[in-house]
Motif scaffolding. Structure first.
Motif, PDB file in Angstrom:
ATOM      1  N   ALA A   6      43.163  35.453  48.006  1.00 27.54           N
ATOM      2  CA  ALA A   6      43.912  36.216  49.002  1.00 27.54           C
ATOM      3  C   ALA A   6      43.025  37.229  49.712  1.00 27.54           C
ATOM      4  N   CYS A   7      42.026  37.750  48.991  1.00 24.96           N
ATOM      5  CA  CYS A   7      41.126  38.741  49.576  1.00 24.96           C
ATOM      6  C   CYS A   7      39.751  38.551  48.960  1.00 24.96           C
ATOM      7  N   PRO A   8      38.732  38.285  49.761  1.00 28.91           N
ATOM      8  CA  PRO A   8      37.387  38.129  49.189  1.00 28.91           C
ATOM      9  C   PRO A   8      36.844  39.464  48.708  1.00 28.91           C
ATOM     10  N   LEU A   9      35.741  39.433  47.954  1.00 25.78           N
ATOM     11  CA  LEU A   9      35.116  40.665  47.508  1.00 25.78           C
ATOM     12  C   LEU A   9      34.767  41.497  48.729  1.00 25.78           C
ATOM     13  N   THR A  10      35.162  42.765  48.718  1.00 28.72           N
ATOM     14  CA  THR A  10      35.001  43.585  49.906  1.00 28.72           C
ATOM     15  C   THR A  10      34.902  45.067  49.540  1.00 28.72           C
ATOM     16  N   VAL A  11      34.319  45.846  50.445  1.00 32.91           N
ATOM     17  CA  VAL A  11      34.334  47.301  50.299  1.00 32.91           C
ATOM     18  C   VAL A  11      35.379  47.900  51.242  1.00 32.91           C
ATOM     19  N   LEU A  17      44.083  46.856  49.983  1.00 34.66           N
ATOM     20  CA  LEU A  17      45.397  47.412  49.658  1.00 34.66           C
ATOM     21  C   LEU A  17      46.497  46.775  50.496  1.00 34.66           C
ATOM     22  N   MET A  18      46.177  46.410  51.726  1.00 32.74           N
ATOM     23  CA  MET A  18      47.150  45.738  52.580  1.00 32.74           C
ATOM     24  C   MET A  18      47.519  44.371  51.989  1.00 32.74           C
ATOM     25  N   VAL A  19      46.497  43.624  51.527  1.00 29.31           N
ATOM     26  CA  VAL A  19      46.755  42.324  50.898  1.00 29.31           C
ATOM     27  C   VAL A  19      47.563  42.518  49.613  1.00 29.31           C
ATOM     28  N   LEU A  20      47.202  43.542  48.843  1.00 25.47           N
ATOM     29  CA  LEU A  20      47.903  43.814  47.584  1.00 25.47           C
ATOM     30  C   LEU A  20      49.369  44.170  47.828  1.00 25.47           C
ATOM     31  N   ASP A  21      49.639  44.958  48.859  1.00 22.25           N
ATOM     32  CA  ASP A  21      51.027  45.323  49.183  1.00 22.25           C
ATOM     33  C   ASP A  21      51.854  44.117  49.609  1.00 22.25           C
ATOM     34  N   ASP A  22      51.209  43.129  50.238  1.00 18.66           N
ATOM     35  CA  ASP A  22      51.919  41.940  50.697  1.00 18.66           C
ATOM     36  C   ASP A  22      52.148  40.915  49.584  1.00 18.66           C
ATOM     37  N   THR A  23      51.566  41.144  48.411  1.00 20.95           N
ATOM     38  CA  THR A  23      51.678  40.190  47.311  1.00 20.95           C
ATOM     39  C   THR A  23      52.975  40.431  46.544  1.00 20.95           C
ATOM     40  N   LEU A  37      43.052  27.182  37.024  1.00 22.72           N
ATOM     41  CA  LEU A  37      42.906  27.251  38.476  1.00 22.72           C
ATOM     42  C   LEU A  37      42.492  28.653  38.921  1.00 22.72           C
ATOM     43  N   ALA A  38      43.055  29.671  38.292  1.00 16.23           N
ATOM     44  CA  ALA A  38      42.694  31.054  38.630  1.00 16.23           C
ATOM     45  C   ALA A  38      41.221  31.316  38.325  1.00 16.23           C
ATOM     46  N   VAL A  39      40.763  30.831  37.185  1.00 19.10           N
ATOM     47  CA  VAL A  39      39.357  31.022  36.807  1.00 19.10           C
ATOM     48  C   VAL A  39      38.449  30.268  37.769  1.00 19.10           C
ATOM     49  N   LYS A  40      38.806  29.040  38.100  1.00 17.97           N
ATOM     50  CA  LYS A  40      37.985  28.244  39.027  1.00 17.97           C
ATOM     51  C   LYS A  40      37.944  28.869  40.420  1.00 17.97           C
ATOM     52  N   GLU A  41      39.046  29.458  40.847  1.00 14.79           N
ATOM     53  CA  GLU A  41      39.076  30.137  42.154  1.00 14.79           C
ATOM     54  C   GLU A  41      38.156  31.360  42.135  1.00 14.79           C
ATOM     55  N   ALA A  42      38.118  32.073  41.014  1.00 14.29           N
ATOM     56  CA  ALA A  42      37.212  33.221  40.889  1.00 14.29           C
ATOM     57  C   ALA A  42      35.753  32.774  40.915  1.00 14.29           C
ATOM     58  N   ILE A  43      35.465  31.645  40.280  1.00 13.40           N
ATOM     59  CA  ILE A  43      34.097  31.106  40.292  1.00 13.40           C
ATOM     60  C   ILE A  43      33.684  30.794  41.727  1.00 13.40           C
ATOM     61  N   LYS A  44      34.589  30.170  42.494  1.00 16.03           N
ATOM     62  CA  LYS A  44      34.289  29.878  43.903  1.00 16.03           C
ATOM     63  C   LYS A  44      34.067  31.166  44.690  1.00 16.03           C
ATOM     64  N   GLY A  45      34.842  32.202  44.378  1.00 16.35           N
ATOM     65  CA  GLY A  45      34.712  33.477  45.083  1.00 16.35           C
ATOM     66  C   GLY A  45      33.382  34.163  44.826  1.00 16.35           C
TER      67      GLY A  45
END
Length: 196
Positions: A6-11, A17-23, A37-45
């Protein structure tokens, strides 16, 4: 039952917070839990990250209804990702409250009309953290557990500077006025010249 970034690693904290509020519970349309699937998505990220210190925090009841978490754990270990888990719920299980079409609260039922209970699977969460050099924290009323993970592990990770920059990206939009001009030219040829 499904997973996506939903949100890539970012500063950009405001963007995060906007993405988090929409979740919410409707963010993922497919029900169920698939930790692999969650772990594999984190690996891709983390693919483009050059950092040696990679961490994933999973907040879950630990019920893995869909996937094969063992395979995902091997991939995470190879990628150098430590997985930390926050266990939410009780071993006895709790009924899952959802809203119906009219916005009224009701308890989730399966196909047969039986109430669905979400049970905390601490054994699986402890296994995940042991195999990936992470820590497991059980969430309680007084402490959620994220601060414990931060104090014991994340605060000790070697800090590094992250470069942040803003840039303007221009997109060519000449096609729209060009198409309108082309239509006018075509229209002009169809009209022809009239003499009075």
């Amino acid at each position: 039952g499904s997973s996506f970034l939903a949100c890539p690693l970012t500063v950009d904290y405001n963007g995060f917070l906007m993405v988090l509020d929409d979740t919410d519970t409707k963010t993922i349309s497919t029900g169920g839990t698939d930790l692999s699937l969650a772990v594999k998505e984190a690996i891709k990220g983390y693919k483009k990250s050059s950092s040696k210190n990679k961490a994933l925090i999973i907040i879950t009841d630990g019920e893995d209804l869909e996937g094969n978490v063992d395979e995902a754990l091997k991939e995470a270990k190879e990628a150098g990702i430590s997985i930390h888990c926050v266990g939410v719920g009780t071993k006895e299980g709790e009924l899952i409250q959802v809203k119906d079409e009219n916005g009224n609260n009701e308890f989730l039922k399966d196909k047969n009309g039986n109430f669905v209970k979400s049970r905390l699977n601490e054994d699986l969460l402890e296994k995940i953290t042991l195999q990936s050099d992470g820590i497991y924290v059980r969430s309680s009323g007084a402490e959620f557990g994220l601060d414990v993970i931060y104090e014991k592990r994340l605060s000790k990770i070697e800090k590094q500077e992250v470069e942040s920059k803003m840039e303007k990206r221009y997109f060519d939009r000449f096609q729209i006025p060009l198409a309108i001009a082309f239509l006018f030219l075509l229209w002009e040829t169809l009209i022809g010249l009239r003499r009075k």
